[in-house]
Design a protein around this motif. Structure first.
Motif, PDB file in Angstrom:
ATOM      1  N   ILE A  62       0.848  -1.198   0.000  1.00 56.70           N
ATOM      2  CA  ILE A  62       0.000   0.000   0.000  1.00 56.70           C
ATOM      3  C   ILE A  62       0.878   1.241   0.000  1.00 56.70           C
ATOM      4  O   ILE A  62       1.784   1.369   0.830  1.00 56.70           O
ATOM      5  CB  ILE A  62      -0.933   0.031   1.223  1.00 56.70           C
ATOM      6  N   THR A  63       0.604   2.168  -0.898  1.00 54.08           N
ATOM      7  CA  THR A  63       1.344   3.426  -0.925  1.00 54.08           C
ATOM      8  C   THR A  63       0.546   4.508  -0.203  1.00 54.08           C
ATOM      9  O   THR A  63      -0.656   4.360   0.036  1.00 54.08           O
ATOM     10  CB  THR A  63       1.603   3.878  -2.377  1.00 54.08           C
ATOM     11  N   THR A  64       1.217   5.595   0.119  1.00 52.91           N
ATOM     12  CA  THR A  64       0.547   6.681   0.845  1.00 52.91           C
ATOM     13  C   THR A  64      -0.518   7.380  -0.003  1.00 52.91           C
ATOM     14  O   THR A  64      -1.377   8.076   0.535  1.00 52.91           O
ATOM     15  CB  THR A  64       1.574   7.718   1.326  1.00 52.91           C
ATOM     16  N   SER A  65      -0.496   7.167  -1.305  1.00 59.70           N
ATOM     17  CA  SER A  65      -1.496   7.779  -2.176  1.00 59.70           C
ATOM     18  C   SER A  65      -2.702   6.864  -2.417  1.00 59.70           C
ATOM     19  O   SER A  65      -3.650   7.242  -3.107  1.00 59.70           O
ATOM     20  CB  SER A  65      -0.871   8.150  -3.526  1.00 59.70           C
ATOM     21  N   SER A  66      -2.681   5.664  -1.842  1.00 58.70           N
ATOM     22  CA  SER A  66      -3.754   4.697  -2.065  1.00 58.70           C
ATOM     23  C   SER A  66      -5.051   5.116  -1.367  1.00 58.70           C
ATOM     24  O   SER A  66      -5.033   5.632  -0.247  1.00 58.70           O
ATOM     25  CB  SER A  66      -3.349   3.319  -1.543  1.00 58.70           C
ATOM     26  N   SER A  67      -6.169   4.877  -2.032  1.00 59.97           N
ATOM     27  CA  SER A  67      -7.476   4.999  -1.387  1.00 59.97           C
ATOM     28  C   SER A  67      -7.832   3.621  -0.844  1.00 59.97           C
ATOM     29  O   SER A  67      -7.779   2.628  -1.562  1.00 59.97           O
ATOM     30  CB  SER A  67      -8.532   5.476  -2.380  1.00 59.97           C
ATOM     31  N   VAL A  68      -8.179   3.559   0.448  1.00 59.01           N
ATOM     32  CA  VAL A  68      -8.327   2.285   1.143  1.00 59.01           C
ATOM     33  C   VAL A  68      -9.728   2.148   1.736  1.00 59.01           C
ATOM     34  O   VAL A  68     -10.239   3.082   2.359  1.00 59.01           O
ATOM     35  CB  VAL A  68      -7.277   2.153   2.273  1.00 59.01           C
ATOM     36  N   LEU A  69     -10.324   0.975   1.558  1.00 58.43           N
ATOM     37  CA  LEU A  69     -11.583   0.621   2.203  1.00 58.43           C
ATOM     38  C   LEU A  69     -11.312  -0.502   3.190  1.00 58.43           C
ATOM     39  O   LEU A  69     -10.778  -1.546   2.818  1.00 58.43           O
ATOM     40  CB  LEU A  69     -12.615   0.163   1.170  1.00 58.43           C
ATOM     41  N   GLU A  70     -11.669  -0.286   4.463  1.00 55.21           N
ATOM     42  CA  GLU A  70     -11.531  -1.337   5.475  1.00 55.21           C
ATOM     43  C   GLU A  70     -12.904  -1.932   5.769  1.00 55.21           C
ATOM     44  O   GLU A  70     -13.835  -1.214   6.137  1.00 55.21           O
ATOM     45  CB  GLU A  70     -10.917  -0.791   6.763  1.00 55.21           C
ATOM     46  N   LEU A  71     -13.023  -3.247   5.647  1.00 54.44           N
ATOM     47  CA  LEU A  71     -14.269  -3.939   5.947  1.00 54.44           C
ATOM     48  C   LEU A  71     -14.304  -4.353   7.414  1.00 54.44           C
ATOM     49  O   LEU A  71     -13.359  -4.953   7.911  1.00 54.44           O
ATOM     50  CB  LEU A  71     -14.397  -5.201   5.080  1.00 54.44           C
ATOM     51  N   GLY A  72     -15.395  -4.046   8.101  1.00 54.11           N
ATOM     52  CA  GLY A  72     -15.560  -4.492   9.477  1.00 54.11           C
ATOM     53  C   GLY A  72     -14.551  -3.898  10.430  1.00 54.11           C
ATOM     54  O   GLY A  72     -13.799  -4.604  11.091  1.00 54.11           O
TER      55      GLY A  72
END
Length: 263
Positions: A62-72
């Motif tokens: 994961i890079t610092t520019s990544s958009s991240v979705l965390e489930l639960g």
């Protein structure tokens, strides 16, 4: 799990549970009311070890520019740790309104205003197609398997829920996005689901943990090759040689349920 219970302030690598060792049955994890009640009193718990144990794997993917979705997200501090590592475009979801409200309050108190927390069901993700670089779950999908029956031939209802989750994840990932799954689930059980022909991602995994191994799966969308096979590989079970905190923590309770079904 769309959840997590409460951590103490002593050893950062320990995982004490403040109220009990766990629910009377693993099937309780399937009850949404259980999680609302649990989150009402618990502040923090980390399923499958804390961030320090797999930080190196996160930083490799994961890079610092990544958009991240965390489930639960529950009351885990995974999003806090990602934020401190410079990843700020984070959206967390949980089925529990109690977890969402408490997470929002906690993050705002820390000044982490960029992190969004949304009440949502991972089986029906309310996001646009191809909008995240990374989707990550840590123990959340494991809840779906507590009533799976034979792990080699899980119940149809279990498979349906797992595939609904994977369908949604695959849809919201960008064409070159990645899905990270942190789990107890061993490759010979997860591969047939992860590598269903409908998905165009490749699969690799690493392990981490002190006494026994947890699995860190990386599914890379758009990177699947025709020669990749769906059949399970030969795999030796990780050794069960646990430290005291693992014997007392709820992770072990959940692991024992899985092992019992395997036997």
């Amino acid at each position: 799990m769309e959840s997590r219970p409460a951590n103490g302030d002593s050893d950062p690598n320990s995982n004490p549970v403040t109220n009990s060792v766990g629910p009377p049955s693993a099937l309780t994890y399937l009850d949404p009311h259980y999680w609302d009640e649990r989150f009402s009193s618990e502040e923090h718990y980390e399923w499958f070890k804390d961030y320090s144990h797999f930080q190196h794997l996160i930083k490799s993917n994961i890079t610092t520019s990544s958009s991240v979705l965390e489930l639960g997200c529950g009351n885990s501090q995974l999003c806090d740790e990602l934020y401190k590592d410079g990843i700020v475009d984070i959206t967390c979801i949980d089925l529990s309104s109690v977890a969402v409200e408490k997470m929002q309050t906690r993050l705002l108190s820390k000044g982490y205003k960029e992190i969004k927390v949304v009440q949502a069901d991972m089986l029906d993700l309310p996001f646009d197609t191809e909008c995240f670089d990374v989707v990550i779950e840590k123990g959340t999908m494991d809840v779906l398997f507590v009533d799976a029956g034979d792990p080699w031939n899980p119940r149809e209802e279990t498979v349906s829920k797992v595939m609904a989750t994977l369908d949604g994840v695959h849809r919201v990932l960008k064409p070159d996005g990645i899905f990270i799954s942190i789990t107890f689930g061993q490759p010979h059980f997860r591969r047939p689901l992860f590598m269903d022909p409908k998905f165009n991602w490749s699969m690799e995994y690493n392990t981490f943990g002190d006494g026994f191994h947890y699995f860190f799966y990386i599914l890379r969308k758009g990177n699947r090759h025709i020669e990749e096979k769906e059949e399970p590989e030969k795999h030796q079970n990780p050794p069960i040689n646990m430290y005291q905190d693992e014997l007392e923590g709820e992770d072990y309770l959940f692991r024992t349920s899985i092992d019992a079904e395997e036997n």
